[in-house]
Write a protein that holds these residues in place. Structure first.
Motif, short mmCIF file in Angstrom:
data_model
loop_
_atom_site.label_atom_id
_atom_site.label_comp_id
_atom_site.label_asym_id
_atom_site.label_seq_id
_atom_site.Cartn_x
_atom_site.Cartn_y
_atom_site.Cartn_z
N GLN A 107 0.85 -1.17 0.00
CA GLN A 107 0.00 0.00 0.00
C GLN A 107 0.90 1.24 0.00
OE1 GLN A 107 -4.05 -0.29 1.92
NE2 GLN A 107 -2.85 -1.44 3.42
N ALA A 108 0.40 2.32 -0.59
CA ALA A 108 1.22 3.51 -0.74
C ALA A 108 0.43 4.76 -0.38
CB ALA A 108 1.72 3.63 -2.17
N VAL A 109 1.06 5.62 0.41
CA VAL A 109 0.54 6.96 0.66
C VAL A 109 1.52 7.96 0.06
CG1 VAL A 109 0.07 8.71 2.40
CG2 VAL A 109 -0.77 6.39 2.73
N TRP A 110 1.01 8.81 -0.81
CA TRP A 110 1.82 9.85 -1.44
C TRP A 110 1.73 11.12 -0.61
CZ3 TRP A 110 0.13 13.18 -6.13
CH2 TRP A 110 1.22 13.92 -6.61
N LEU A 111 2.87 11.58 -0.11
CA LEU A 111 2.95 12.86 0.61
C LEU A 111 3.13 13.96 -0.42
CD1 LEU A 111 3.13 14.48 3.25
CD2 LEU A 111 5.58 14.01 3.27
N ASN A 112 2.08 14.70 -0.66
CA ASN A 112 2.06 15.69 -1.74
C ASN A 112 1.80 17.08 -1.16
OD1 ASN A 112 1.87 16.96 -4.24
ND2 ASN A 112 -0.25 16.32 -4.57
N ALA A 113 2.79 17.59 -0.45
CA ALA A 113 2.63 18.88 0.23
C ALA A 113 2.47 20.03 -0.75
CB ALA A 113 3.82 19.14 1.14
N ALA A 114 3.03 19.89 -1.95
CA ALA A 114 3.00 20.98 -2.92
C ALA A 114 1.73 20.98 -3.77
CB ALA A 114 4.22 20.90 -3.83
N GLY A 115 0.88 19.97 -3.63
CA GLY A 115 -0.36 19.92 -4.38
C GLY A 115 -0.20 19.64 -5.86
N HIS A 116 0.79 18.82 -6.22
CA HIS A 116 1.00 18.46 -7.62
C HIS A 116 -0.10 17.52 -8.11
CE1 HIS A 116 4.85 20.42 -7.73
NE2 HIS A 116 5.37 19.64 -6.79
N GLU A 117 -0.27 17.49 -9.41
CA GLU A 117 -1.16 16.51 -10.02
C GLU A 117 -0.48 15.15 -10.02
OE1 GLU A 117 -4.31 16.78 -11.25
OE2 GLU A 117 -4.35 18.82 -10.41
N TRP A 118 -1.26 14.11 -9.73
CA TRP A 118 -0.71 12.75 -9.80
C TRP A 118 -0.33 12.44 -11.25
CZ3 TRP A 118 1.53 9.13 -7.21
CH2 TRP A 118 1.56 7.81 -7.69
N PRO A 119 0.92 12.03 -11.52
CA PRO A 119 1.39 11.95 -12.90
C PRO A 119 1.21 10.59 -13.59
CG PRO A 119 3.25 11.72 -11.43
CD PRO A 119 2.03 11.92 -10.55
N HIS A 120 0.69 9.61 -12.88
CA HIS A 120 0.63 8.26 -13.43
C HIS A 120 -0.81 7.79 -13.57
CE1 HIS A 120 4.93 8.19 -12.98
NE2 HIS A 120 4.84 8.37 -11.68
N GLY A 121 -0.97 6.56 -14.03
CA GLY A 121 -2.30 5.98 -14.18
C GLY A 121 -2.79 5.41 -12.87
N SER A 122 -2.15 4.34 -12.41
CA SER A 122 -2.55 3.73 -11.15
C SER A 122 -2.37 4.70 -9.99
CB SER A 122 -1.73 2.46 -10.90
OG SER A 122 -1.98 1.53 -11.92
N GLN A 123 -3.35 4.75 -9.12
CA GLN A 123 -3.38 5.72 -8.04
C GLN A 123 -2.81 5.15 -6.74
OE1 GLN A 123 -4.75 8.92 -8.12
NE2 GLN A 123 -5.13 8.75 -10.33
N PRO A 124 -2.21 6.00 -5.90
CA PRO A 124 -1.82 5.55 -4.55
C PRO A 124 -3.07 5.28 -3.73
CG PRO A 124 -1.58 7.92 -4.72
CD PRO A 124 -1.94 7.44 -6.10
N HIS A 125 -2.89 4.57 -2.64
CA HIS A 125 -4.04 4.25 -1.78
C HIS A 125 -4.56 5.49 -1.06
CE1 HIS A 125 -2.23 0.32 -2.53
NE2 HIS A 125 -3.42 -0.19 -2.28
N ALA A 126 -3.70 6.47 -0.88
CA ALA A 126 -4.12 7.75 -0.28
C ALA A 126 -3.09 8.80 -0.62
CB ALA A 126 -4.28 7.62 1.23
N THR A 127 -3.53 10.05 -0.62
CA THR A 127 -2.65 11.20 -0.79
C THR A 127 -2.87 12.14 0.38
OG1 THR A 127 -2.70 11.03 -3.21
CG2 THR A 127 -2.05 13.15 -2.28
#
Length: 246
Positions: free
Chosen positions: A214-234
């Motif tokens: 499972q993956a949580v993406w820490l996206n403090a800068a508010g970037h767009e997710w760049p891939h197809g498959s999504q992380p389990h949470a952002t």
């Protein structure tokens, strides 16, 4: 183009759902996840330049600012692709190349690197990093998983971790699935029982997905997710991660 090892089991564009009950261990990135890396590197390069001014003045004149030192370090990535997993070796060899180009003694590379490396460990953690690590380590074994060369003991956070795995010692960097699987082994769990947390969409989040975690993406800068498959949470912060797992 991403290597084939990053193909995930999810269909493109699908959104995963975090299963907190499945988590038996945490792996977590270091640079830009627990502290901002570029202010740290910039300061280390300043200290290196000061040292060169005293001990290798010809090099300090030829590489008169931190931008020049960073440029030759980046050049080393092309010259020595075999060292891409070892940021310490890349930096050391870039210093040696700078010394050679300036006509200074190449053997000064080692003491110069030691000065840089010592300063590189003097990171300033995000305000919620200690509380987050305390929260996580009270509930799960936590494994540091980094492509960088920060030493959690020298940084002062080693007590939170069951293990610390670096691409340098392991031999391959994230997003290679093998280094994620090594983190699971270090925590004595299966990959699907690990939640990986990190700021890099490819090296951390997509790499963890490809490794069966499972993956949580820490996206403090508010970037767009760049891939197809999504992380389990952002999440936008480490504090938000704690609320997600509470």
């Amino acid at each position: 183009m991403l290597p084939s090892s990053l193909d995930t089991h999810q269909s493109p564009g699908s959104a995963a759902t975090l299963d907190v009950g499945r988590i038996r261990a945490i792996s977590i990135d270091l640079d830009d996840t627990l502290w901002p890396i570029w202010p740290t590197i910039a300061k280390a390069e300043e200290v290196l330049l000061q040292w060169l001014t005293l001990h290798a003045p010809a090099t300090a004149r030829l590489f008169a600012n931190t931008e020049a030192l960073r440029a030759i370090r980046n050049q080393m990535v092309t010259l020595r692709p075999d060292l891409v997993h070892d940021l310490s070796a890349l930096r050391l060899e870039s210093i040696r190349l700078a010394l050679v180009q300036a006509g200074d003694e190449p053997a000064l590379a080692e003491p110069a690197f030691d000065v840089f490396f010592d300063q590189r460990q003097r990171v300033e953690l995000f305000d919620d990093a200690h509380d987050t690590l305390a929260f996580l380590s009270a509930r799960y074994p936590v494994v540091a998983l980094s492509n960088g060369n920060a030493d959690v003991q020298r940084v002062g956070i080693g007590h939170y971790f069951t293990a610390s795995i670096h691409a340098k010692e392991f031999g391959v960097p994230k997003p290679d699935a093998r280094i994620f699987h090594e983190a699971a082994r270090a925590a004595q769990v299966q990959p699907h029982e690990v939640l990986h947390v990190g700021d890099d969409a490819t090296a951390d989040a997509l790499g963890a997905l490809a490794a069966g975690m499972q993956a949580v993406w820490l996206n403090a800068a508010g970037h767009e997710w760049p891939h197809g498959s999504q992380p389990h949470a952002t999440v936008g912060s480490l504090s938000e991660l704690c609320r997600l797992l509470a």
